[in-house]
Scaffold this motif. Structure first.
Motif, mmCIF file in Angstrom:
data_model
loop_
_atom_site.group_PDB
_atom_site.id
_atom_site.type_symbol
_atom_site.label_atom_id
_atom_site.label_comp_id
_atom_site.label_asym_id
_atom_site.label_seq_id
_atom_site.Cartn_x
_atom_site.Cartn_y
_atom_site.Cartn_z
ATOM 1 N N ALA A 1 5.824 3.654 -14.604
ATOM 2 C CA ALA A 1 4.432 3.908 -14.991
ATOM 3 C C ALA A 1 4.173 3.404 -16.405
ATOM 4 C CB ALA A 1 4.111 5.395 -14.880
ATOM 5 N N LYS A 2 5.128 3.590 -17.305
ATOM 6 C CA LYS A 2 4.976 3.092 -18.670
ATOM 7 C C LYS A 2 4.958 1.561 -18.677
ATOM 8 C CE LYS A 2 7.017 3.194 -23.323
ATOM 9 N NZ LYS A 2 6.287 2.010 -23.667
ATOM 10 N N TYR A 3 5.866 0.951 -17.938
ATOM 11 C CA TYR A 3 5.902 -0.512 -17.822
ATOM 12 C C TYR A 3 4.559 -1.035 -17.315
ATOM 13 C CZ TYR A 3 6.543 -4.919 -15.324
ATOM 14 O OH TYR A 3 6.375 -6.189 -14.852
ATOM 15 N N LEU A 4 4.045 -0.434 -16.254
ATOM 16 C CA LEU A 4 2.790 -0.881 -15.657
ATOM 17 C C LEU A 4 1.611 -0.659 -16.600
ATOM 18 C CD1 LEU A 4 1.456 -2.071 -13.130
ATOM 19 C CD2 LEU A 4 1.210 0.268 -12.268
ATOM 20 N N ARG A 5 1.574 0.491 -17.224
ATOM 21 C CA ARG A 5 0.497 0.805 -18.166
ATOM 22 C C ARG A 5 0.463 -0.196 -19.313
ATOM 23 N NH1 ARG A 5 2.046 5.773 -19.343
ATOM 24 N NH2 ARG A 5 3.264 5.086 -21.123
ATOM 25 N N ASP A 6 1.613 -0.441 -19.925
ATOM 26 C CA ASP A 6 1.692 -1.362 -21.062
ATOM 27 C C ASP A 6 1.343 -2.794 -20.661
ATOM 28 O OD1 ASP A 6 2.497 0.843 -22.523
ATOM 29 O OD2 ASP A 6 4.604 0.224 -22.669
ATOM 30 N N ASN A 7 1.890 -3.247 -19.548
ATOM 31 C CA ASN A 7 1.648 -4.624 -19.114
ATOM 32 C C ASN A 7 0.232 -4.839 -18.618
ATOM 33 O OD1 ASN A 7 4.107 -6.425 -19.319
ATOM 34 N ND2 ASN A 7 4.959 -4.525 -18.523
ATOM 35 N N SER A 8 -0.343 -3.857 -17.942
ATOM 36 C CA SER A 8 -1.718 -4.017 -17.463
ATOM 37 C C SER A 8 -2.700 -4.004 -18.631
ATOM 38 C CB SER A 8 -2.080 -2.934 -16.443
ATOM 39 O OG SER A 8 -2.064 -1.648 -17.028
ATOM 40 N N ILE B 1 -4.713 -7.321 -18.499
ATOM 41 C CA ILE B 1 -6.084 -7.220 -17.967
ATOM 42 C C ILE B 1 -7.005 -6.354 -18.823
ATOM 43 C CG2 ILE B 1 -5.405 -7.708 -15.582
ATOM 44 C CD1 ILE B 1 -5.690 -4.704 -14.981
ATOM 45 N N GLY B 2 -6.452 -5.828 -19.912
ATOM 46 C CA GLY B 2 -7.288 -5.081 -20.848
ATOM 47 C C GLY B 2 -7.578 -3.641 -20.467
ATOM 48 N N ARG B 3 -6.892 -3.134 -19.454
ATOM 49 C CA ARG B 3 -7.046 -1.716 -19.106
ATOM 50 C C ARG B 3 -5.760 -1.197 -18.499
ATOM 51 N NH1 ARG B 3 -8.650 -0.012 -13.862
ATOM 52 N NH2 ARG B 3 -8.662 -1.716 -12.374
ATOM 53 N N ARG B 4 -5.567 0.095 -18.660
ATOM 54 C CA ARG B 4 -4.357 0.728 -18.145
ATOM 55 C C ARG B 4 -4.532 1.060 -16.669
ATOM 56 N NH1 ARG B 4 -2.307 5.053 -22.651
ATOM 57 N NH2 ARG B 4 -1.879 3.526 -24.265
ATOM 58 N N ILE B 5 -3.505 0.778 -15.900
ATOM 59 C CA ILE B 5 -3.525 1.185 -14.501
ATOM 60 C C ILE B 5 -2.272 1.993 -14.196
ATOM 61 C CG2 ILE B 5 -4.958 -0.757 -13.747
ATOM 62 C CD1 ILE B 5 -2.465 -2.020 -12.529
ATOM 63 N N THR B 6 -2.333 2.745 -13.119
ATOM 64 C CA THR B 6 -1.214 3.586 -12.693
ATOM 65 C C THR B 6 -0.611 3.000 -11.425
ATOM 66 O OG1 THR B 6 -2.546 4.976 -11.234
ATOM 67 C CG2 THR B 6 -2.444 5.615 -13.586
ATOM 68 N N PRO B 7 0.567 3.459 -11.039
ATOM 69 C CA PRO B 7 1.138 2.989 -9.772
ATOM 70 C C PRO B 7 0.200 3.258 -8.584
ATOM 71 C CG PRO B 7 2.837 4.043 -11.068
ATOM 72 C CD PRO B 7 1.533 4.284 -11.790
ATOM 73 N N HIS B 8 -0.511 4.364 -8.604
ATOM 74 C CA HIS B 8 -1.404 4.680 -7.484
ATOM 75 C C HIS B 8 -2.604 3.732 -7.434
ATOM 76 C CE1 HIS B 8 -1.897 7.441 -4.171
ATOM 77 N NE2 HIS B 8 -3.187 7.438 -4.393
ATOM 78 N N THR B 9 -2.963 3.156 -8.567
ATOM 79 C CA THR B 9 -4.043 2.167 -8.603
ATOM 80 C C THR B 9 -3.710 0.991 -7.684
ATOM 81 O OG1 THR B 9 -4.531 2.761 -10.902
ATOM 82 C CG2 THR B 9 -5.414 0.663 -10.112
ATOM 83 N N LEU B 10 -2.439 0.645 -7.586
ATOM 84 C CA LEU B 10 -2.026 -0.476 -6.738
ATOM 85 C C LEU B 10 -2.250 -0.163 -5.259
ATOM 86 C CD1 LEU B 10 1.238 -1.366 -8.669
ATOM 87 C CD2 LEU B 10 -0.978 -2.535 -8.791
ATOM 88 N N ARG B 11 -2.129 1.100 -4.893
ATOM 89 C CA ARG B 11 -2.416 1.548 -3.518
ATOM 90 C C ARG B 11 -3.909 1.398 -3.227
ATOM 91 N NH1 ARG B 11 -0.308 4.785 0.643
ATOM 92 N NH2 ARG B 11 -1.609 6.545 1.299
ATOM 93 N N HIS B 12 -4.727 1.785 -4.195
ATOM 94 C CA HIS B 12 -6.181 1.623 -4.053
ATOM 95 C C HIS B 12 -6.557 0.140 -3.989
ATOM 96 C CE1 HIS B 12 -7.034 5.831 -4.405
ATOM 97 N NE2 HIS B 12 -6.459 5.917 -5.586
ATOM 98 N N THR B 13 -5.890 -0.660 -4.793
ATOM 99 C CA THR B 13 -6.132 -2.104 -4.776
ATOM 100 C C THR B 13 -5.824 -2.665 -3.399
ATOM 101 O OG1 THR B 13 -5.642 -2.302 -7.134
ATOM 102 C CG2 THR B 13 -5.434 -4.314 -5.805
ATOM 103 N N GLY C 1 0.800 -1.219 0.000
ATOM 104 C CA GLY C 1 0.000 0.000 0.000
ATOM 105 C C GLY C 1 0.832 1.267 0.000
ATOM 106 N N LEU C 2 2.148 1.151 -0.142
ATOM 107 C CA LEU C 2 2.995 2.339 -0.158
ATOM 108 C C LEU C 2 2.776 3.140 -1.435
ATOM 109 C CD1 LEU C 2 4.445 0.837 2.182
ATOM 110 C CD2 LEU C 2 6.590 1.664 1.232
ATOM 111 N N ARG C 3 2.968 4.437 -1.337
ATOM 112 C CA ARG C 3 2.983 5.301 -2.515
ATOM 113 C C ARG C 3 4.253 4.982 -3.307
ATOM 114 N NH1 ARG C 3 1.612 8.510 1.981
ATOM 115 N NH2 ARG C 3 -0.455 9.457 1.809
ATOM 116 N N PHE C 4 4.237 5.288 -4.610
ATOM 117 C CA PHE C 4 5.408 5.021 -5.443
ATOM 118 C C PHE C 4 6.666 5.626 -4.814
ATOM 119 C CE2 PHE C 4 8.637 6.377 -8.349
ATOM 120 C CZ PHE C 4 8.889 5.236 -9.075
#
Length: 177
Positions: free
Chosen positions: A102-109, A113-125, A11-14
């Motif tokens: 952020a680019k790595y995560l966006r491209d891989n997500s 999973i068919g949608r772009r996510i950001t590093p902060h999305t992982l905190r929300h998750t 849950g840490l911030r980037f």
């Protein structure tokens, strides 16, 4: 991949995760000492976002196993090559960079999973998973470094509403006889 897992489990911030050094990950006490944040735009480590952001985050089993492996890898790399004490080193800079990650995560997500996510999305998750596991809002608030639980409630209102709906569904079936 490891950084993504770490963010979702802690849950840490980037910036908080990127600022970690090896001594901040205390395997003996199973605590991550969040004391700083990394500003990748200026390539500097500064104090945390707020005073309540300075905190200890407990390592549950899966996070502990990940941190133990990562710390061992970093320590063995330091023996071979005298590298820094940074927990998540970068490829171009001393520490992992926000834009690259952020680019790595966006491209891989998007691909997986068919949608772009950001590093902060992982905190929300992370917060959503804790809520769904029944962890109380005050504990979640402290873990995320929020000033108080009101902040957490406002940010995660959609999750609490979904949980209330699940509770209502469970209560519907209760009968006396």
């Amino acid at each position: 991949k490891d950084f993504t897992e770490f963010l979702a489990l802690s849950g840490l911030r980037f910036g908080e995760a990127a600022a970690l050094d090896l001594q901040h990950v205390d395997l003996k006490s199973r605590l991550i000492h969040v004391e700083n944040t990394y500003d990748s735009a200026h390539d500097i480590v500064t104090t945390t976002k707020t005073s309540t952001s300075t905190r200890d985050v407990y390592m549950q089993d899966q996070l502990y196993t990940l941190c133990r492996r990562l710390k061992a890898e970093r320590l063995s790399a330091n023996i071979i090559l005298p590298m820094s004490i940074v927990f998540f080193p970068g490829t171009k800079r001393h520490r992992i960079e926000y834009d690259c990650y952020a680019k790595y995560l966006r491209d891989n997500s998007e691909r997986s999973i068919g949608r772009r996510i950001t590093p902060h999305t992982l905190r929300h998750t992370h917060a959503s998973l804790l809520m769904e596991q029944g962890v109380d809002i005050d504990t979640i608030s402290r873990r995320l470094g929020h000033a108080n639980s009101r902040v957490t409630r406002e940010i995660y209102l959609h999750v609490t509403e979904r949980l209330k709906e699940k509770e209502r569904e469970r209560l519907k079936g209760i009968k006396l006889i």
